[in-house]
Each structure stands twice: as structure tokens, then as C-alpha cells.
Design a protein around this motif. Structure first.
Motif, PDB file in Angstrom:
ATOM      1  N   LEU A  32       6.306   3.616  -4.763  1.00  0.00           N
ATOM      2  CA  LEU A  32       6.734   5.138  -5.404  1.00  0.00           C
ATOM      3  C   LEU A  32       6.362   5.139  -7.140  1.00  0.00           C
ATOM      4  O   LEU A  32       5.174   5.483  -7.397  1.00  0.00           O
ATOM      5  CB  LEU A  32       7.897   5.946  -5.564  1.00  0.00           C
ATOM      6  N   GLN A  33       7.085   4.062  -7.917  1.00  0.00           N
ATOM      7  CA  GLN A  33       7.056   2.980  -9.132  1.00  0.00           C
ATOM      8  C   GLN A  33       5.752   3.185  -9.856  1.00  0.00           C
ATOM      9  O   GLN A  33       4.593   4.411 -10.607  1.00  0.00           O
ATOM     10  CB  GLN A  33       8.218   2.096  -9.483  1.00  0.00           C
ATOM     11  N   SER A  34       5.052   2.593  -8.284  1.00  0.00           N
ATOM     12  CA  SER A  34       3.293   2.194  -9.025  1.00  0.00           C
ATOM     13  C   SER A  34       2.320   3.671  -8.739  1.00  0.00           C
ATOM     14  O   SER A  34       1.297   3.950  -9.406  1.00  0.00           O
ATOM     15  CB  SER A  34       2.454   1.017  -8.210  1.00  0.00           C
ATOM     16  N   ILE A  59      -5.057   0.695  -4.894  1.00  0.00           N
ATOM     17  CA  ILE A  59      -5.033  -0.355  -3.891  1.00  0.00           C
ATOM     18  C   ILE A  59      -3.931  -1.147  -4.191  1.00  0.00           C
ATOM     19  O   ILE A  59      -3.377  -1.629  -3.284  1.00  0.00           O
ATOM     20  CB  ILE A  59      -6.715  -0.009  -4.294  1.00  0.00           C
ATOM     21  N   LEU A  60      -4.093  -1.598  -4.919  1.00  0.00           N
ATOM     22  CA  LEU A  60      -3.287  -2.737  -5.173  1.00  0.00           C
ATOM     23  C   LEU A  60      -1.247  -3.324  -5.315  1.00  0.00           C
ATOM     24  O   LEU A  60      -0.851  -3.518  -4.427  1.00  0.00           O
ATOM     25  CB  LEU A  60      -3.515  -3.692  -6.284  1.00  0.00           C
ATOM     26  N   LYS A  61      -0.883  -2.555  -6.187  1.00  0.00           N
ATOM     27  CA  LYS A  61      -0.004  -2.301  -6.327  1.00  0.00           C
ATOM     28  C   LYS A  61       1.049  -1.270  -5.063  1.00  0.00           C
ATOM     29  O   LYS A  61       1.346  -1.361  -5.016  1.00  0.00           O
ATOM     30  CB  LYS A  61       0.198  -1.481  -8.024  1.00  0.00           C
ATOM     31  N   VAL A  62      -0.185  -0.305  -4.667  1.00  0.00           N
ATOM     32  CA  VAL A  62       1.232   0.987  -3.962  1.00  0.00           C
ATOM     33  C   VAL A  62       1.007  -0.297  -2.409  1.00  0.00           C
ATOM     34  O   VAL A  62       1.892   0.841  -2.141  1.00  0.00           O
ATOM     35  CB  VAL A  62       0.669   2.032  -4.198  1.00  0.00           C
ATOM     36  N   PHE A  63      -0.527   0.146  -1.754  1.00  0.00           N
ATOM     37  CA  PHE A  63      -0.649  -0.394  -0.530  1.00  0.00           C
ATOM     38  C   PHE A  63      -0.686  -2.327  -0.499  1.00  0.00           C
ATOM     39  O   PHE A  63       0.293  -2.837   0.113  1.00  0.00           O
ATOM     40  CB  PHE A  63      -1.669  -0.028   0.012  1.00  0.00           C
ATOM     41  N   LEU A  64      -1.173  -2.813  -0.946  1.00  0.00           N
ATOM     42  CA  LEU A  64      -1.430  -3.786  -1.325  1.00  0.00           C
ATOM     43  C   LEU A  64       0.026  -5.032  -1.270  1.00  0.00           C
ATOM     44  O   LEU A  64       0.143  -6.230  -0.313  1.00  0.00           O
ATOM     45  CB  LEU A  64      -2.424  -4.930  -1.123  1.00  0.00           C
TER      46      LEU A  64
END
Lengths: 209, 306, 474
Positions: A32-34, A59-64
Motif C-alpha cells: 500500500l505504501q508503495s 509493477i515492481l513494488k506493488v505487485f512483484l
């Protein structure tokens, strides 16, 4: 106004992560913070550069990265921190104190770069401090990884000051590096869990002189 | 002046049990029940007034005085709060301190009355209440300091009325943080979930309910009424800060204020239905987080410069 | 053409390695790639020292020097690996060799990057690529070593990133952090931000180098890593980190901040020497001792940078010799582990009797590492001492001599005891004949050490001269 709202919510989420002891919740709070973090480039310097940054960060920080972390603890049985190095209350107070120091120092800094809000630098450094506190005071390996990631979020906020000047290549490279770091750390946590049956670094105290 | 005070107090006394009723109805709705009627708290208080008292031989006059003192203190504190279009009858520089002092007085008497019974059960509840309110008071003061810095005055009604609208526009995030921490204190002071469960009376981990276990008859009525008034007054403060309706017409102010109070009661019911009580050792952590939030709000105000 | 061979080929070969199914074939690919890499480097020696490929990648004298010894060491280690990997292990060595190749590419990128942000990215990737290599033996201790290495290095690297950002802020008037631009416009950089950035960069890249007090990962990591990985890390990776610290010193030199940065560098150097001295005495594990030895040599390098003048030349000379000497002794330790199956000193005794060739190289390695004449390290340590005395920093010289003597004493006791003691008489004499591929690299390394220490060719002299002139050295 929106930028300050975003910065305050980032700090708020950081405080909540600091006081939490459940691994799954901490990973979700980090996601959430990302998410809020990826919106900030658009609020600071809207433009093509910022849009690309926002998309890649999401893409990187919230999902992967959160899915990587969840994958790493899929076999971990104990999903809570048993007892950190310093109690939760003390950790929160220490975090509040460090944030106070950060706010004090930031108001005396003079930046040769134009800044859009004078809350940007304090919240960036507060995140670095909170991430650092998490890194050194917890025993669960995943919590240490989350502390490192929160630190990197703070550094990202700080890099927003320089958004115009940094070549996109370098920023992508930095994000990719962090992603690979989380990948490697996740794999190692998996191995730790296989070896010791728990992902707590209390077991990793055998090497000494 | 006297008429205004009387009017103010009567309004508070008439409407405060209604908030409890609304909260109860909301909880019942979430649980899929019909729940007790809206005016149930009134019936409860009325029933208790008609009953007789039982006093334990170990108690002294403190035990009989405490309920009256606590309710009186809370009632007096309501004089300092404006309610919508109705101005606060009493305002002077530093009345914030009086406000918090009255609550401290009320709490003090309830605590020593609990100790007066000589029962360890009440003593346990009393010690917890004392510990948690230490933390809670600091947070309330931090919030008041933030508000005072924003409005440049130390009179409670002016802090709220003064330029709260412009404060929201300029310092929105800071006020949000202060509001969030105040809400947590609100839950703590009124012994609501997640700090304490007002529904059950016999769990060994209760705080407020444990303290007042030995009171009966009209003493219990005073206690119940006092807690309803406390809910009302603290909630009125919260609504005043949260909704910047000052400066509008009289009708709009009244609508906003009373509507806000209803929404607060409903919100309270929702929070109580959605969460469980926290483990006792997590409550200080919750309060410390609220403290850090209030602190950060203060920092934000200081850094942006007032 | 050379750019491809240097940077892209290792990546391509790493992908090929992942595809190739047989274990045995992979190390040949590794050998081939490193051979081509060395070939490219040597062919580049003909070109002038400053060679730019594009704005992000290019050489100067320093990067030429460091890349040369990184590449040569990697080549020698790849020969060693042919023998080392002959043992059949349960797991395939796909990741091991793939990571090694990517590590080569990353180290090349470090030396070639002309942009401070790219330098950070390259150093961060060397950290991440070297972590899986440590976990070769899959024991509980090695996973502990990997975790500590990852975490401490990542923390250091994050601080280095903050330092890079501070550098960019101090460079706001010129709006770029390409090395050329920073060095040429160093006087318009904001001094307070520059100082702050230097501190963070030194802490960050110093963690990667292994300077005290950020050295705590080194003994654990070198103690658990397999020998060839230890050789690479202590010879090549530390060279990369040293390059990064050198760049920081370069920026300081051009911005006239020498009085600010030299005491910090000298302090770090002396602290590292002290930490190494304390922990080498009474050390029970041979590879951990080598880890502390690495801390010691990094301390000497940084001390030379801090003292300035002729000591810079000495530091660079030391870096070259240290890489090969460390390579030698780590590969020797690999042979010892293979034969004795233990890393504890009390179990490794009488090497001369059991493994004669390795024993000789053990003693030669000891002489090279501790600075016995005529090896090069003796010369560089002496030069640094001379610079300290002529600069009238007597306290520094006293501590330096004291710590070096203690370390020498510790080494001598341990290694000479290992080499010349009585061999343990367990029945399980794993008297494998010493593998040709595991002895040959030792020979090569000694020959190289002779050329870099004793009969130094002129081209090397000039290269080091040019490199040290970047910092205003002799």
C-alpha cells in the motif's frame, strides 16, 4: 495539497508497519505504501518521465515484490514476530524520537534544488530511519527485508527532488537492482526456512570468533 | 448567563444517552439483530434511579461521593464546548486546562472509589485505567497544542471556531493526523472497543466495567449517565474539529453539528462491530502509536511554519 | 569489438550456461569466456589510456589497471575451477557458473562506468551476484554467512545510494553526475552537501570493501565461501570497491577537500588494521583468518589513499599485488580443504609432508601476503610507511608498524605451524594426488607475482603512474 496528503499517508503507513508484528500484514502495508509512493512523481513533476516511473514502480513494488515476499514465506509456519530486540512500545517511541530529530535537521538544511514541498525531505528521511529501525531491531528475516525495502522507499522519495535531472536509465537500473535484491533475499529466506524450520535469524548466530 | 448555562446543560443531559442508543442500534444492525430500542439508555437510567443502593461495609464516603463528583465534573466540562450554533457559555484564556482537569478529577474519584471497596477486582481495573489515561492525556495535550498553534489562541471555543476552515486547507494532513490520534484517545477514554468492551461485564480483562462493579442503584445511574455525557462532550469536540462548519448560517450550523454527532455515534457502532478487543499488552502500543501520530502532526505544523 | 567481448559476452555465455545440460561442459565455457576477456584487455593495452566508448562507459588509467588485474585473476581462477569442479556434486553447478560469468560482466561495468549512478548500480549488482556463490557447500553456517553478507552489504549499498543522491544535489549547478563533469566543475559544487555525500559514499562503498567498522561480514563470508569464490571476492571484488572509493577521493581532490577526507581515510585504515590485528591472533579457522587478512589489506589501501603523495602510488601497487597474493593463498586453502576436509587450523597440519606442492605454495603465499621481500607487498608497505614518516604523521606510523607486526606474528604462528607441523594421523588419508589443474594456477600466480612485484615491467609502472596522477600522486 495532494502531495502533502500523499507524504503524510506514507509516513502514517510507515508508523503502522513499525508497530506491527504480523508478517503478512506488513507485506500488504508495504504494498500500500508503495502504491501511494508511485503516485508521488506525478504530483511533483508531471510529465512523461514521471508516468514511466509511476508505472514501473507499481509493477515492481506493488505487485512483484510483495508476491515474491509472500512466495518466500509460503512454507513459514510462524507468521508473527515473537519478541523483537526492543519492545514494540519502545520501538515506536524511538521511531517518533528519530522522526523528531529528522524534522528538526531538515528545517535547517538549505537545498540548492528547488523543492515543491517542505515536507518532502523530512518524510523521506523519516522513512529511512523507520526502515533502519526495522532492519536492526527485528529477528524475523522477512521483517529485515521489509525494513530494507522501507528504507529504499525513503530513498526513492528523496530522489524525487532530482527527478528532472536523473537519466531514466539510471532510475530504472536502481529499481531493477532493488528488485533483484528482493529476489535473492527471498530465495535465501526460503533456504533458511528449509534448513532451520523457521525464518527467524535467531538461529543464525553460530559464526563467531 | 445563568440561563445560558442551564440551557446548555439541559441540552447535554437530554441528548447524551441518545448517542449510546444510536451506537447500540448500529451494532445490532451489523449483527443482524433488531436490537434494543433507541431510547433504551434512558429507560436504563430511569430504572436504576428507582432502585435502592447496596453499600459494602468496607467503603467510606468516597464511594458514595464518587459517582456524583464524576458526573458533575463532566457536566461542568460541557459548558466550555460550543454545540453548533449555540455558543459556549464559558470561555476564558486557558480553559483547555480546565477541560482536561475536570476529566482528571472525575477519573480520580472513580479510581479511588474503586480502591475504596477493597476488592482486588476493582483495584485491577483501576490500575489499568490509571495507566492508560496517563498516555491518553499526553496525546490530548499534544492535539490541543497543535490546534493552539494553528489558531494562535488558547481559548477552547476559539481554537475550534476561529480559522479551522483555513487550517484545514493549509494544514489538512496535520489536522488529519491530530484527528486520528484524538479518535484513538476518544475510544480509550470512553472505554470502547478496541480498548475495552462495554457490553460484557464479567471478563477479567475489563477496565471501566471492572472499576464500577460494586456501584448499584442511583450511584450506577450517575455513573452510566456520566459516561454518556463524557461520550457526548468528547464527541462534540471531535465533530467541531473535524467538520469546519463555523461561519455558515445558524440553521446550517445546527444541522451540521447534530448530524455530525449522529454520524459519530453510527461510526462508533461500526468500529465496535468490525473490530475485536485488543490484547491488553497491545493497548499501550496502540496509544504510543497515537502519540507518535500526534507528534508527527505537531512536527508538520511546526515545519510548515505558522 | 572489445566492448562486446568485455561486457556482453559474459552475459551471453551465462545464458548459454543455463541452457547447456551437462555439468562438465560448463566450466570449459567459463574458461573460454575468461580467456577471451583477458585477450580483449590485453589488446586494449595498445590503445591510449583514456578511451571513451560512449558517455556512460569508458576507461581511464585507473580503470585500465584495475580491470586488468580483475580479468587476469578471473582467468587464473577459471583454470582452477576446471579441477575444482571435477567433483561430482548433488546439485548442478548451473547457477554457480552463471553467476560467476555475470559477476565478471558486473565487475567490468564497475571499472568502465563514467557515471556515478551507473557505478552504484554496478556495485549493487556485484553484491547480489556474489551472494549465491557463497552458498556452495549448502551448510547451515554458509546460509548464515549469505544472510549476513546480503543484509550488511545491502544496508551499506543503500547508504551509498543516499550518498550518490547527495552528490547529485551538490551538483545542482551542473545538473549531472557524470564523472568528467563533476571533476571539471568541482569548484561549483556545494561544499556542505559534497562533504555529506562523501561521508555516506565512504560508509557505503567502505562496507563493500570491508573496512572496519563495517567489516563484520568479511570473516563469516570468506570463512564459508568455497576457495575460488573467496579468491575472486578478495582479489577482484575488493578491487572494484577500491575503485569506487578512489573515485570518491578523486572528487574530493578536485574539489579541494583533501583536508576533510584524508583524516577519515586514515582513520578507517588504522581501524581496519587494528581490527585485523586483534582477531588474527588466536584465530582457529584458516579461512576466517584470510578474511581478516583481507580487512587488513583494505586498511592499508585506504591508509595510502589518505596519506596522499607517494602513498597513492603505493596503494595502487599494493592493490595489484594484493589481488594476486590473495588469489594464491585462497586457492591454496582450496587445496587444503579438499585434502583435509576441514577449515580448522588444528586439523590442518604438516602440509609439506602430505601435499608437497601445495605446501610450498602455502609458504610462498604466506611470504607474499605478509610482505616478505622480495614480493611487491613489502615494497608498497614500506612506501606507505615512508610517506607517513616524511609527512610527520608519527602516530599513524607507530600504529601502522605495531598492527602490521602483530598481524605478521599471528600469521607466522598459524601458517608455519600448518605447513611444517606433524601431519594428523587419521586413518582416512584422503591422499588424492594433487590435481594438475589445481596446482597450475598457483604456479601462474607466483609467476605473475614475480612480475608485478620484483621485475616490474615499464608499462605497468607507467600505468600506475598515470593512475596515481589522477589523485595528484607522484
Amino acid at each position: 495539497m495532494w502531495l502533502e496528503l500523499a507524504l503524510i499517508s506514507i509516513v502514517f503507513l510507515g508508523i503502522v508497519i513499525l508497530g506491527n508484528n504480523r508478517l503478512g500484514t506488513m507485506i500488504q502495508l508495504f504494498a500500500l505504501q508503495s502504491l501511494v509512493l508511485s503516485a508521488t512523481p506525478l504530483l511533483v513533476y508531471p510529465g512523461r518521465h514521471a508516468v514511466v516511473m509511476a508505472i514501473v514502480t507499481i509493477i515492481l513494488k506493488v505487485f512483484l515484490m510483495p508476491s515474491l515476499l509472500f512466495w518466500a514465506i509460503r512454507h513459514v509456519a510462524i507468521r508473527r514476530e515473537a519478541q523483537p530486540l526492543i519492545g514494540y512500545g519502545t520501538t515506536l517511541l524511538l521511531g517518533g524520537f528519530l522522526m523528531g530529530v529528522v524534522f528538526l535537521i531538515s528545517s535547517n538544511l538549505d537545498l540548492p534544488v528547488q523543492e515543491t514541498s517542505n515536507l518532502l525531505v523530512p518524510s523521506a528521511f523519516s522513512m529511512v530511519m523507520i526502515g533502519f529501525l526495522l532492519l536492526i531491531s527485528r529477528f524475523q528475516a522477512i521483517t529485515q527485508v521489509i525494513g530494507y525495502l522501507v528504507m529504499e522507499n525513503g530513498i526513492f522519495l528523496f530522489a524525487l527532488l532530482l527527478l528532472e535531472n536523473t537519466p531514466l536509465l539510471v532510475e530504472m537500473g536502481i529499481l531493477l537492482d532493488i528488485f533483484v535484491a528482493v529476489l535473492v533475499m527471498g530465495i535465501v529466506v526460503n533456504h533458511i526456512n528449509q534448513e532451520f524450520g523457521s525464518a527467524s535469524t535467531i538461529n543464525l548466530t553460530n559464526l563467531k570468533d | 448567563m445563568g440561563i445560558r448555562i442551564l440551557l446548555h446543560i439541559s441540552l447535554v443531559m437530554i441528548f447524551s444517552p441518545l448517542l449510546l442508543g444510536i451506537a447500540g442500534k448500529t451494532k445490532a444492525f451489523f449483527a443482524g439483530r433488531r436490537g434494543p430500542p433507541l431510547l433504551q439508555p434512558y429507560y436504563d437510567i430511569g430504572k436504576l434511579f428507582r432502585k435502592g443502593n447496596v453499600y459494602s461495609p468496607t467503603t467510606t464516603w468516597i464511594f458514595q461521593a464518587a459517582p456524583i463528583v464524576s458526573m458533575a465534573a463532566v457536566l461542568v466540562s460541557s459548558i466550555v464546548i460550543p454545540m453548533g450554533s449555540i455558543e459556549a457559555p464559558l470561555e476564558f484564556w486557558g480553559d483547555v486546562i480546565l477541560f482536561t482537569g475536570l476529566y482528571a478529577l472525575a477519573r480520580f474519584f472513580v479510581v479511588i472509589a474503586a480502591l475504596d471497596t477493597g476488592s482486588s477486582f476493582e483495584g485491577m481495573g483501576a490500575s489499568r485505567e490509571a495507566a492508560f489515561s496517563c498516555l491518553a492525556e499526553i496525546i490530548v495535550f499534544l492535539d490541543f497544542i497543535t490546534l493552539a498553534l494553528l489558531s494562535q489562541t488558547f481559548v477552547l471555543s476559539e481554537m475550534i471556531k476561529g480559522n479551522i476552515l483555513s487550517s484545514w486547507q493549509l494544514f489538512g494532513p496535520a489536522l488529519l493526523l491530530a484527528g486520528a490520534s484524538y479518535f484513538l484517545v476518544f475510544l480509550t477514554e470512553n472505554a470502547r472497543i478496541p480498548v475495552d468492551d462495554p457490553a460484557t461485564h464479567l471478563e477479567l480483562t475489563m477496565i471501566h466495567e471492572a472499576m464500577v462493579l460494586d456501584h448499584s442503584g442511583w450511584d450506577l445511574a450517575y455513573i452510566l449517565y456520566g459516561s454518556a455525557i463524557k461520550l457526548f462532550v468528547l464527541g462534540a469536540l471531535f465533530v467541531n474539529i473535524l467538520i469546519p462548519f463555523h461561519g455558515l448560517s445558524v440553521v446550517m450550523q445546527t444541522v451540521f453539528f447534530w448530524g455530525g454527532m449522529m454520524m459519530l455515534a453510527v461510526g462508533l457502532g461500526i468500529v465496535e462491530s468490525c473490530m475485536a478487543r485488543l490484547r491488553l499488552n497491545r493497548i499501550p502500543q496502540l496509544l504510543i502509536s497515537a502519540f507518535v501520530l500526534a507528534l508527527v502532526g505537531l512536527f508538520v505544523v511546526l515545519i510548515k511554519g505558522v | 569489438m572489445e566492448l562486446f567481448l568485455l561486457l556482453e559476452l559474459p552475459f551471453v555465455m551465462a545464458v548459454v550456461i543455463f541452457i547447456v545440460p551437462q555439468d562438465g561442459l560448463r566450466k570449459n565455457f567459463l574458461f573460454l569466456t575468461s580467456f577471451l576477456h583477458v585477450f580483449a584487455i590485453i589488446s586494449l593495452w595498445q590503445r591510449p589510456h583514456d578511451l571513451q566508448f560512449n558517455s556512460f562507459l569508458g576507461f581511464d588509467a585507473l580503470s585500465r589497471l584495475i580491470l586488468s588485474f580483475i580479468s587476469i585473476l578471473f582467468f587464473v581462477v577459471s583454470i582452477y575451477l576446471i579441477g575444482f569442479l571435477k567433483e561430482k556434486r548433488k546439485r548442478s553447478n548451473r547457477i554457480f557458473i552463471g553467476c560467476l560469468l555475470c559477476l565478471l560482466a558486473a565487475m567490468t561495468l564497475v571499472t568502465m562506468s563514467r557515471h556515478m549512478g551507473l557505478l552504484w548500480i554496478a556495485i549493487a549488482s556485484t553484491t547480489l551476484l556474489s551472494a549465491p556463490l557463497i552458498h556452495y557447500y549448502r551448510t547451515a553456517q554458509s546460509i548464515e554467512a549469505v544472510w549476513k553478507y546480503l543484509l550488511i552489504s545491502s544496508l551499506g549499498i543503500a547508504l551509498g545510494l543516499l550518498g550518490t543522491l547527495f552528490l547529485a544535489i551538490s551538483a545542482a549547478p551542473i545538473q549531472t553526475i557524470f564523472l568528467e563533469d563533476i571533476l571539471s566543475h568541482a569548484d561549483v559544487l556545494s561544499p556542505s552537501w559534497l562533504k555529506l555525500s562523501v561521508i555516506f559514499l565512504l560508509v557505503g562503498y567502505g562496507t563493500k570493501m570491508g573496512l572496519a567498522p563495517m567489516h563484520t561480514w568479511k570473516p563469516d563470508t570468506y570463512g564459508e565461501a568455497p576457495a575460488p569464490v573467496g579468491a575472486l571476492m578478495s582479489g577482484s571484488l575488493t578491487g572494484c570497491a577500491f575503485l569506487a572509493v578512489f573515485r570518491v577521493a578523486q572528487i574530493c581532490f578536485h574539489a579541494h577537500l583533501q583536508e576533510f577526507v584524508s583524516p577519515v581515510l586514515i582513520l578507517l585504515g588504522i581501524l581496519s588494521l587494528g581490527a585485523a590485528a586483534i582477531f588474527i591472533l588466536g584465530q582457529k579457522d584458516f579461512n576466517r583468518m584470510l578474511g581478516y587478512s583481507s580487512v587488513e589489506h583494505m586498511g592499508i589501501l585506504v591508509l595510502g589513499l589518505g596519506l596522499g603523495g607517494g602513498a597513492i602510488w603505493a596503494s595502487l601497487f599494493h592493490a595489484v599485488n594484493n589481488a594476486f597474493a590473495k588469489g594464491l593463498i585462497f586457492l591454496v586453502s582450496g587445496n587444503l580443504y579438499r585434502s583435509y576436509r576441514s577449515k580448522r587450523i588444528e586439523n590442518i597440519q604438516g602440509v609439506i609432508h602430505r601435499l608437497p606442492a601445495t605446501g610450498i605454495f602455502l609458504i610462498l603465499g604466506f611470504m607474499a601476503i605478509t610482505g616478505f621481500p622480495p614480493f611487491g607487498i613489502f615494497y608498497s608497505e614500506l612506501l606507505i610507511l615512508k610517506e607517513a614518516i616524511t609527512d610527520r604523521r608519527y602516530m599513524v606510523a607507530v600504529f601502522y608498524l605495531l598492527f602490521l607486526s602483530v598481524i605478521f606474528f599471528g600469521y607466522a604462528k598459524i601458517i608455519l605451524g600448518m605447513a611444517l607441523g606433524k601431519p594428523p594421523d587419521q586413518a582416512r588419508q584422503d591422499t588424492r594426488k594433487e590435481n594438475f589443474f589445481m596446482i597450475m594456477p598457483l604456479v601462474i600466480l607466483v609467476i605473475i607475482l614475480i612480475f608485478t612485484g620484483i621485475f616490474v615491467p615499464d608499462s605497468l609502472y607507467h600505468l600506475i603512474d598515470d593512475a596515481s596522477s589522477l589523485l595528484g600522486g607522484r
